[in-house]
Scaffold this active site. Structure first.
Site, PDB file in Angstrom:
ATOM      1  N   GLU B  27      17.052 -28.146  -6.900  1.00 17.79           N
ATOM      2  CA  GLU B  27      15.979 -28.605  -7.788  1.00 17.79           C
ATOM      3  C   GLU B  27      14.803 -28.578  -8.549  1.00 17.79           C
ATOM      4  OE1 GLU B  27      17.441 -32.937  -7.704  1.00 17.79           O
ATOM      5  OE2 GLU B  27      18.283 -32.807  -9.805  1.00 17.79           O
ATOM      6  N   TYR B  94      26.226 -34.807  -4.893  1.00 21.84           N
ATOM      7  CA  TYR B  94      26.201 -33.199  -4.367  1.00 21.84           C
ATOM      8  C   TYR B  94      27.218 -33.163  -3.683  1.00 21.84           C
ATOM      9  CZ  TYR B  94      23.295 -29.391  -1.440  1.00 21.84           C
ATOM     10  OH  TYR B  94      23.681 -28.154  -0.941  1.00 21.84           O
ATOM     11  N   GLY B 101      34.226 -26.568  -6.826  1.00 17.19           N
ATOM     12  CA  GLY B 101      35.677 -26.195  -7.719  1.00 17.19           C
ATOM     13  C   GLY B 101      36.892 -26.907  -6.705  1.00 17.19           C
ATOM     14  N   ILE B 104      35.874 -32.325  -4.908  1.00 22.54           N
ATOM     15  CA  ILE B 104      34.708 -32.707  -4.336  1.00 22.54           C
ATOM     16  C   ILE B 104      34.159 -34.098  -5.242  1.00 22.54           C
ATOM     17  CG2 ILE B 104      33.354 -33.529  -2.289  1.00 22.54           C
ATOM     18  CD1 ILE B 104      35.046 -30.980  -0.800  1.00 22.54           C
ATOM     19  N   TYR B 139      28.909 -33.392 -16.333  1.00 21.25           N
ATOM     20  CA  TYR B 139      29.336 -34.883 -16.793  1.00 21.25           C
ATOM     21  C   TYR B 139      29.928 -35.216 -17.922  1.00 21.25           C
ATOM     22  CZ  TYR B 139      26.361 -35.261 -12.246  1.00 21.25           C
ATOM     23  OH  TYR B 139      25.761 -35.938 -11.458  1.00 21.25           O
TER      24      TYR B 139
END
Lengths: 173, 173
Positions: B27, B94, B101, B104, B139
């Site tokens: 970030e 995270y 991919g 998880i 999301y």
């Protein structure tokens, strides 16, 4: 002006509920309010409350046109930053229009700050609608930074239906 | 892929702390991380925890290049909407790059949704940086709405100094 700010009790929830609706009308989304005063009592006054509430009260002789003495409220809870730690989040801050400009809003947010500080919070956060410039100006004048403007944070929501879809995909282990 | 998602224990905090830093580097704000694993232990595992944490773990034979088996985490807590009620808020999600991919991240958010639903939450919220399109897309593909884009919500913050100024103005009654 003569007023006090104190922790809400379950019996204040009817007044808080009335003011939540007044705030939603101001925010142009009155049809969005689904929480009743009974739910506020349940969710805010259990052993593990989902929120805390302050009310601002004036003496009987200063009551509103409609006879209300509870004229403002603040709802807050604790959140957490994995970068900075304990955070107090101000969900709602409201003062009835006829009682504005007398320091009640300032007293409510300062009290939330003080309670947060006692809990070792290192920051206070809140969300404001971008067209609500009186509130934005009020918070900025008190020292708040607009993180959406400066860092680009966007708020995302999964509503009830989207939440249920996520739940169906949850691992069972 | 073979992995499990489970509630974190205090002894996971060192790994969570490592991944918090990895996320902050992504970030572009690594110098912002001030919370140590000791503070995570304190703040997340007391009688009134400030957050809850899930970890994703792979078996020893699938460990990362550096030898890690804890390869993802989700940090969440409960907030409240005075319009809709109980809300679960996902603060961090995270997964280490070499484990992406494989479902998880999806398992972590779905588990947070399921735990929230058990607590009668009616929505799940989170914040994302506007330039972080992979996360935004993830999301939104799962059903989230961007409320900053659609309704204009801005996130405001009083940092430690501004908080102290507010506290000084708090009423003493």
């Amino acid at each position: 002006m003569d007023f006090t700010v104190r922790a809400a009790k379950p019996e204040d929830c009817k007044d808080v509920s009335r003011m939540i609706m007044e705030l939603a009308v101001f925010e142009k989304m009155p049809d969005q309010v689904k929480v009743s005063h009974k739910e506020l009592e349940q969710d805010g006054f259990s052993a593990s409350p989902f929120f805390h509430c302050l009310v601002a009260e004036v003496p009987e002789e200063l009551k509103s046109k409609e006879g209300h003495t509870k004229v403002g409220y603040g709802i807050y809870f604790y959140t957490y930053s994995t970068w900075k730690g304990r955070t107090v989040y101000l969900e709602d801050l409201y003062v009835m229009p006829e009682f504005r400009g007398k320091g009640i809003g300032k007293a409510l947010i300062s009290k939330v700050a003080a309670v947060g500080k006692e809990q070792q919070c290192v920051r206070l956060q809140l969300s404001v609608l971008d067209w609500n410039t009186p509130s934005l100006d009020f918070y900025v004048s008190k020292g708040a930074q607009d993180l959406t403007a400066s860092e680009g944070w966007h708020l995302l929501r999964f509503d009830a239906e989207a939440l249920d879809k996520l739940v169906k995909e949850a691992p069972t282990n």
